[in-house]
Design an enzyme around this catalytic site. Structure first.
Site, mmCIF file in Angstrom:
data_model
loop_
_atom_site.group_PDB
_atom_site.id
_atom_site.type_symbol
_atom_site.label_atom_id
_atom_site.label_comp_id
_atom_site.label_asym_id
_atom_site.label_seq_id
_atom_site.Cartn_x
_atom_site.Cartn_y
_atom_site.Cartn_z
ATOM 1 C CG PHE A 85 -7.947 -0.367 2.472
ATOM 2 C CD1 PHE A 85 -7.118 -1.402 2.887
ATOM 3 C CD2 PHE A 85 -9.262 -0.347 2.919
ATOM 4 C CE1 PHE A 85 -7.580 -2.411 3.715
ATOM 5 C CE2 PHE A 85 -9.743 -1.349 3.759
ATOM 6 C CZ PHE A 85 -8.909 -2.382 4.152
ATOM 7 C CG HIS A 192 -7.698 -7.415 6.263
ATOM 8 N ND1 HIS A 192 -6.502 -7.006 5.706
ATOM 9 C CD2 HIS A 192 -8.281 -6.297 6.763
ATOM 10 C CE1 HIS A 192 -6.372 -5.700 5.861
ATOM 11 N NE2 HIS A 192 -7.425 -5.247 6.505
#
Length: 228
Positions: A85, A192
Site C-alpha cells: 500500500f 478491501h
C-alpha cells in the site's frame, strides 16, 4: 542488497534473504527458482530487486506487532518500493486504495500522513507485506503464478507464534488466515479499500483505533499512524 552471479554470458540477480528471516525455508527452496524466472523475464519488473524485501528488512519477526497484507506491488513505475500500500513520498495523486485508507484514518483518528510513504509505520512494528513481491510494469497480478505466496504463508506462520494484530482486507488476504496459528491475536477482516469494495464494509471499520486499543490493553505503545 542483491548480489550478482555470472554464469557465462548470463547475469543473474540473486536477492539476498533479510538476516532476521533467512531461516524460512522459502529462501533456500523457492527463491532460487523465482530468481531464475525473473532473470528470463525481459519486462520492466517492479519494484527494483534491492527493494523487494523492504517490508521484511524493516520488521524482524520479534519486532512485528501488526501485519497488513497486500496483494502485489503497484504496477506504475516509481510507485512501489517494497511495502504493501505504500508509495514513494513524491507520488501524487495517491493510488485509490491508499487514498481510501487515509480517508478512513481521518474518520477514525482525525488525521493521516502527509504523503503515501508508510515507512514510518514499518519503523513501529507494522509489517506491510504483499503476497506477491514483484510485478511487471503495467501488468497488475502479472507475477501471481511465480511462487511468491509461499513466503507470505511462512511469514504469517512465523509471526503468529506470538500475539499479533492481523489486518486482512478483502477475500484474497482473508484466504491467508489459515496460515495464522491460533492465538491471542486481533483479527481485522473487512472489505478491501479499493474503490470497488470500500463501501461494503471497509469505510467505518475503524481498524487503526481498534489496533491501538488492542495494543494498549496489552500494555504496548500504540502506533502513531500519522507519523511520516
Amino acid at each position: 542488497m542483491p548480489r550478482k552471479a555470472h554464469f557465462g554470458r548470463r547475469k543473474l540477480i540473486i536477492q539476498m534473504a533479510p538476516q532476521s528471516w533467512k531461516h524460512l525455508p522459502f529462501f533456500t527452496e523457492n527463491l532460487p527458482v523465482i530468481d531464475a524466472t525473473l532473470e528470463e523475464d525481459k519486462r520492466d519488473i517492479l519494484p527494483p530487486a534491492d527493494q523487494r524485501f523492504a517490508a521484511l528488512e524493516a520488521c524482524a519477526p520479534s519486532q512485528t506487532r501488526v501485519v497488513i497484507m497486500g496483494q502485489d506491488p503497484y504496477p506504475t513505475p516509481g510507485h512501489a518500493h517494497g511495502l504493501s500500500f505504500s508509495v514513494e513520498p513524491e507520488v501524487r495523486p495517491l493510488p485509490r486504495s491508499l487514498n481510501n485508507i487515509f480517508k478512513e484514518m481521518v474518520d477514525d483518528l482525525g488525521g493521516a500522513p502527509l504523503t503515501g510513504d508508510l515507512r514510518g509505520w514499518a519503523s513501529q512494528g507494522v509489517l506491510l507485506l504483499n503476497t506477491v513481491l514483484s510485478v511487471p510494469a503495467g501488468e497488475a497480478n502479472g507475477h501471481k503464478d511465480l511462487g511468491w505466496q509461499t513466503l507470505a504463508h511462512q511469514v504469517l506462520e512465523e509471526v503468529s507464534k506470538k500475539p499479533t494484530a492481523f489486518v486482512l482486507w478483502g477475500k484474497q488476504a482473508q484466504n491467508l488466515s489459515k496460515h495464522i496459528h491460533p492465538g491471542d491475536h486481533l483479527m481485522i477482516e473487512t472489505a478491501h479499500p479499493s474503490p470497488l469494495s470500500a463501501r461494503r464494509g471497509f469505510f467505518g471499520s475503524k481498524p487503526f483505533s481498534r489496533i491501538n486499543t488492542w495494543l494498549a490493553d496489552r500494555g504496548e505503545h500504540p502506533i502513531d499512524w500519522t507519523m511520516q
